[in-house]
Design a protein around this motif. Structure first.
Motif: not given
Lengths: 300, 300
Positions: A279-283, B241-244
């Protein structure tokens, strides 16, 4: 209807009610080009601003009395915070000349029709407009003739309004170097709620949130403000009266966008709490996609 | 302990685990100065990145096997997303040389102690570090030797850790041109939650909120993205990837700051709904005050 020859002014007598950043920039553009108005009248209430506007010399006439300022003008543009429109209109409406085009530069457009419409004298044509240009600075010293060059100006013509009046205001902005677009007031108010008003509300808020932190953390916040926070505070350095009025006069669209944004932020916060990586990656990917969209439109 | 003469390297063998924007910038700075490490070893997992790093030539040794990469290194710096630390540590821990200084560049610091601490071999000194520098770009091609010049690097030494190791990492960053500060990991995580992680969460979110609008409004949003929204999307164009991993590894501080921010945004929204001009003006003024604080610190 529109005379495109340089030197032939679009209006005989252009009256600017308010000569802060935007009003004084219109006056300067008119002075520089010569084909926008034969005479530029500037009105401002405060004595100290009057003196400053006289000293700066970008207007042909500087007039403290609003009734006197609009007399004989074939175009009047309100360049004061949108919260002042109703009061200004009460003062000028009886003195507007028949055939006069009444326009404005406010960031909210539904409120303009609400506040000016009921007092509009017969034969005066209302053309709400919103130049999407500005800087962090305000006041008559902050203006410059090129402020509007390459920027969008949105017109929100009133249903059943005078088409020739709309076209003359469009031409005024084209002569200031702007790209002119038209939409209805409700759509305008929604669009600016998300592209501008909500980002400002967020920026003002996060500065306050940081300011409320315990002393030690707050000091470190100021010291280590990385690019994220710095960009937010740049937005937050805006004019107090103008933004108070914008928030209060685009209430419904702003609150709707704030509600949508809050739901979305809470959903992302929930994904962080429960470790939902997908979900985070999608945002994050959606953010990048919108960014690319802006770059393709050369807005970034 | 620290040798300040140019030419006398701080470390014999510096191993960078991960050579994206930050890792490759450290390698380039080391190569340019000559007094950071005698030998720079670069490790990366992906075959295509390995080939690219060899072609770019900023490392003396390029090594695909992490155990082999850290062998004999007196300094190892993790430059991968923080979510990969535990896995990397499992692979390298048995091969770390006694006396080796183990550091990192991650944006979350509590998670580093959590993920690396339990696997730390005796005689290996952990010095968590966070260089507050970056660009919108990522990968080994994006790095440059001056990335850290004039930027803060925060060290979060572990209680009871080796003071000489901390000082050597501090000196490494000073030689990269950075200003070095120290604080505990919990304070660091709170500070970056508000100056960086929350602004990113907000930026990703507002892009999604805009993307969910009805087709007509969304098109207009992209067209009229004023400076407010544009600044937000600049932040939102960051590495996925970094921000996730940052969000998932600074969970508590980020959720606390999101909760505080949401309360504050709701309070401002409520003031807009009920027309409380004084409250709104106060919030805007606070934003301006923080902005001035940043300008005085030359951060704006």
């Amino acid at each position: 209807m529109v005379d495109d020859r340089r030197g032939e002014p679009l209006f005989e007598r252009l009256c600017l009610i308010g000569v802060g950043l935007v009003g004084s920039s219109i006056a300067r553009a008119a002075r520089e080009r010569g084909d926008i108005a034969r005479t530029v009248v500037a009105h401002t209430r405060k004595p100290e601003t009057l003196a400053r506007v006289r000293a700066l010399g970008f207007a042909d006439v500087v007039e403290a009395d609003p009734a006197e300022a609009v007399r004989g003008a074939d175009c009047v543009i309100l360049c004061v915070p949108v919260g002042a429109y109703a009061g200004v209109m009460a003062a000028i409406a009886p003195h507007l000349a028949p055939g006069c085009v009444l326009s404005d530069v406010g960031s909210t457009k539904g409120s303009v029709i609400r506040d000016l419409g009921p007092l509009l004298p017969p034969g005066v044509h209302l053309v709400p407009a919103h130049p999407m240009a500005g800087t962090e600075h305000s006041g008559p010293d902050a203006g410059f003739a090129d402020l509007f060059r390459g920027r969008y100006v949105i017109l929100t013509p009133v249903p059943g309004g005078n088409a020739a009046a709309v076209e003359r205001i469009a031409e005024l902005w084209r002569r200031c170097g702007s790209m002119v677009e038209r939409m209805d007031a409700a759509t305008h108010d929604k669009v600016v709620a998300i592209v501008s008003h909500l980002p400002h509300l967020i920026a003002f808020t996060i500065c306050g949130t940081a300011d409320d932190l315990a002393e030690e953390t707050r000091e470190a916040v100021l010291k280590f403000a990385a690019s994220g926070f710095r960009d937010f505070t740049r937005i937050a350095s805006s004019d107090v009266d103008m933004w108070r009025d914008i928030f209060l006069n685009n209430r419904e669209a702003l609150l709707e966008m704030l509600a949508r944004f809050t739901e979305d932020a809470q959903a992302l916060g929930r994904a962080v709490r429960w470790g939902e990586a997908g979900f985070i990656e999608d945002r994050i990917r959606r953010g990048r996609r919108i960014r690319r969209g802006l770059i393709e439109r050369k807005q970034a």
